[in-house]
Design an enzyme around this catalytic site. Structure first.
Site, PDB file in Angstrom:
ATOM      1  N   TYR A 196     -30.411 -66.788 -25.619  1.00  0.00           N
ATOM      2  CA  TYR A 196     -29.270 -67.065 -24.726  1.00  0.00           C
ATOM      3  C   TYR A 196     -28.483 -68.283 -25.230  1.00  0.00           C
ATOM      4  O   TYR A 196     -27.253 -68.225 -25.355  1.00  0.00           O
ATOM      5  CB  TYR A 196     -29.790 -67.300 -23.305  1.00  0.00           C
ATOM      6  CG  TYR A 196     -28.704 -67.560 -22.287  1.00  0.00           C
ATOM      7  CD1 TYR A 196     -27.904 -66.524 -21.824  1.00  0.00           C
ATOM      8  CD2 TYR A 196     -28.479 -68.839 -21.787  1.00  0.00           C
ATOM      9  CE1 TYR A 196     -26.902 -66.749 -20.892  1.00  0.00           C
ATOM     10  CE2 TYR A 196     -27.481 -69.077 -20.849  1.00  0.00           C
ATOM     11  CZ  TYR A 196     -26.700 -68.026 -20.405  1.00  0.00           C
ATOM     12  OH  TYR A 196     -25.702 -68.266 -19.477  1.00  0.00           O
ATOM     13  N   SER A 247     -21.388 -71.769 -21.718  1.00  0.00           N
ATOM     14  CA  SER A 247     -22.364 -72.413 -20.825  1.00  0.00           C
ATOM     15  C   SER A 247     -22.618 -73.821 -21.351  1.00  0.00           C
ATOM     16  O   SER A 247     -22.357 -74.113 -22.531  1.00  0.00           O
ATOM     17  CB  SER A 247     -23.667 -71.608 -20.839  1.00  0.00           C
ATOM     18  OG  SER A 247     -24.654 -72.247 -20.061  1.00  0.00           O
TER      19      SER A 247
HETATM   20  N1  LIG Z   1     -25.016 -68.232 -13.153  1.00  0.00           N
HETATM   21  C1  LIG Z   1     -25.064 -69.299 -13.894  1.00  0.00           C
HETATM   22  O1  LIG Z   1     -25.621 -70.340 -13.472  1.00  0.00           O
HETATM   23  C2  LIG Z   1     -24.419 -69.331 -15.265  1.00  0.00           C
HETATM   24  C3  LIG Z   1     -24.401 -70.542 -15.946  1.00  0.00           C
HETATM   25  C4  LIG Z   1     -23.739 -70.610 -17.178  1.00  0.00           C
HETATM   26  C5  LIG Z   1     -23.107 -69.490 -17.687  1.00  0.00           C
HETATM   27  N2  LIG Z   1     -23.171 -68.319 -16.997  1.00  0.00           N
HETATM   28  C6  LIG Z   1     -22.504 -67.178 -17.599  1.00  0.00           C
HETATM   29  O2  LIG Z   1     -21.594 -66.607 -16.661  1.00  0.00           O
HETATM   30  C7  LIG Z   1     -21.529 -65.187 -16.836  1.00  0.00           C
HETATM   31  C8  LIG Z   1     -21.837 -64.477 -15.522  1.00  0.00           C
HETATM   32  O3  LIG Z   1     -23.130 -64.857 -15.085  1.00  0.00           O
HETATM   33  P1  LIG Z   1     -23.757 -64.410 -13.695  1.00  0.00           P
HETATM   34  O4  LIG Z   1     -24.725 -65.462 -13.338  1.00  0.00           O
HETATM   35  O5  LIG Z   1     -22.684 -64.017 -12.758  1.00  0.00           O
HETATM   36  O6  LIG Z   1     -24.570 -63.100 -14.166  1.00  0.00           O
HETATM   37  P2  LIG Z   1     -25.107 -61.887 -13.246  1.00  0.00           P
HETATM   38  O7  LIG Z   1     -26.219 -61.269 -14.018  1.00  0.00           O
HETATM   39  O8  LIG Z   1     -25.388 -62.382 -11.888  1.00  0.00           O
HETATM   40  O9  LIG Z   1     -23.853 -60.891 -13.207  1.00  0.00           O
HETATM   41  C9  LIG Z   1     -23.392 -60.348 -14.443  1.00  0.00           C
HETATM   42  C10 LIG Z   1     -22.529 -59.121 -14.219  1.00  0.00           C
HETATM   43  O10 LIG Z   1     -22.208 -58.639 -15.536  1.00  0.00           O
HETATM   44  C11 LIG Z   1     -22.519 -57.245 -15.588  1.00  0.00           C
HETATM   45  N3  LIG Z   1     -22.911 -56.899 -16.958  1.00  0.00           N
HETATM   46  C12 LIG Z   1     -24.077 -57.190 -17.581  1.00  0.00           C
HETATM   47  N4  LIG Z   1     -24.095 -56.663 -18.808  1.00  0.00           N
HETATM   48  C13 LIG Z   1     -22.905 -56.002 -18.965  1.00  0.00           C
HETATM   49  C14 LIG Z   1     -22.349 -55.257 -20.022  1.00  0.00           C
HETATM   50  N5  LIG Z   1     -23.024 -55.033 -21.170  1.00  0.00           N
HETATM   51  N6  LIG Z   1     -21.100 -54.749 -19.861  1.00  0.00           N
HETATM   52  C15 LIG Z   1     -20.418 -54.929 -18.702  1.00  0.00           C
HETATM   53  N7  LIG Z   1     -20.919 -55.620 -17.649  1.00  0.00           N
HETATM   54  C16 LIG Z   1     -22.154 -56.158 -17.792  1.00  0.00           C
HETATM   55  C17 LIG Z   1     -23.648 -57.024 -14.598  1.00  0.00           C
HETATM   56  O11 LIG Z   1     -23.726 -55.679 -14.172  1.00  0.00           O
HETATM   57  C18 LIG Z   1     -23.261 -57.993 -13.479  1.00  0.00           C
HETATM   58  O12 LIG Z   1     -22.385 -57.388 -12.553  1.00  0.00           O
HETATM   59  C19 LIG Z   1     -22.522 -64.855 -17.954  1.00  0.00           C
HETATM   60  O13 LIG Z   1     -21.845 -64.759 -19.172  1.00  0.00           O
HETATM   61  C20 LIG Z   1     -23.457 -66.044 -17.945  1.00  0.00           C
HETATM   62  O14 LIG Z   1     -24.065 -66.247 -19.190  1.00  0.00           O
HETATM   63  C21 LIG Z   1     -23.809 -68.210 -15.793  1.00  0.00           C
END
Ligand SMILES: NC(=O)c1ccc[n+]([C@@H]2O[C@H](COP(=O)([O-])OP(=O)(O)OC[C@H]3O[C@@H](n4cnc5c(N)ncnc54)[C@H](O)[C@@H]3O)[C@@H](O)[C@H]2O)c1
Length: 266
Positions: free
Chosen positions: A157, A143
């Protein structure tokens, strides 16, 4: 569009949010995929993709990335079904906000377990197959948070996401001679269930205004779409990125660039 024809990919956190976007981009680009998630709803997401892309080859696997044995089983199931494992997308992650002095060790360890150990486990589960094949690619969801910027309440985080940059760099150097590339994405904000939850934690009375305010501070004027992040993962996993390893690719609509909100011509 990246060319992933004949490639086999394992994608974690694939039931929703960015993982769904990554799975969509991979299927669109011709990959066979194993969608891994803690939630059984991953099968519903896979069914949507199977309908949208007839002929696509998709399996699902319910697993917790924090559990190494479960991730080894997910990688083994992928190879059993498709005969190989070319790309691992370490996307599953969690984010809980709390003032630092109130952040419990449980919340801290939750981020370490899922974000850091989850990525660690996914890499350790996938790499042995890549070594056997003499080739592979890993794409890790870091991120901009932690390595470049941070907001209050994100201590656990931010720490966990910055750690993934270190892991990316080390694995890239360690496995370059073995023809395995390792890169990470540094996303700003995309509208996903995670960000909607963060908006509620930030402004319980009016979460929508928290999301609108994010967009206002992005020079492109909007959040990323999950498919745009998926396309980056597809490129980094493909042979088109054959000389790119150890990189942190910022994908943030220039969100981290402005020095002020008040000085300048626009
Ligand atoms: N959305 C953003 O703006 C953003 C920004 C920077 C980084 N990220 C990173 O991108 C990745 C995805 O983010 P997102 O926004 O789609 O998250 P989200 O919470 O919307 O979706 C995450 C998915 O991962 C699954 N998950 C959670 N814990 C788990 C585990 N222990 N084992 C297996 N599956 C698991 C959940 O069930 C869900 O389907 C993350 O690593 C997040 O840190 C997101």
């Amino acid at each position: 569009m990246a060319n992933l024809k004949d490639k086999v990919a394992l994608i974690t956190g694939a039931a929703a949010g960015l993982g769904e976007g990554i799975a969509t981009a991979y299927v669109k680009s011709g990959a066979k995929i194993c969608m891994v998630d803690l939630s059984k709803s991953v099968e519903d997401t896979a069914n949507k993709l199977r309908e949208q892309y007839p002929g696509s080859e998709i399996i699902t696997f319910v697993a917790n990335v924090a559990d190494k044995e479960q991730m080894k089983a997910a990688a083994a199931a992928t190879v059993e079904k498709f005969g190989r494992l070319d790309i691992a997308c370490c996307n599953a992650g969690v984010c809980r906000l709390a003032p630092f002095e109130e952040m419990t060790d449980e919340i801290r360890d939750f981020h370490i377990d899922v974000n850091i150990k989850g990525t660690w486990n996914t890499c350790q589960a996938a790499i042995p197959y890549m070594l056997k094949q003499g080739k592979g690619a890993i794409v890790i969801a870091s991120s901009v948070t932690g390595d470049i910027v941070a907001d209050g309440g994100e201590a656990a985080y931010a720490m966990s996401k910055a750690a993934l940059v270190g892991l990316t760099r080390c694995l890239a150097v360690e496995y370059a001679p073995k023809n395995i590339r390792v890169n990470c994405s540094q996303l700003g904000y995309a509208r996903t269930p995670m960000v909607e939850k963060m908006a509620v934690e930030s402004n319980p009375e009016d979460p929508e205004s928290a999301i609108t305010a994010i967009a206002r501070n992005v020079p492109m004027g909007r959040l990323a779409k999950p498919i745009e992040v998926g396309e980056l993962f597809a490129f980094l996993g493909s042979d088109d990125a054959s000389y790119i390893t150890g990189s942190q690719v910022v994908i943030d609509g220039a969100a981290t660039l402005p020095e002020t909100n008040s000085i300048g011509t626009n």
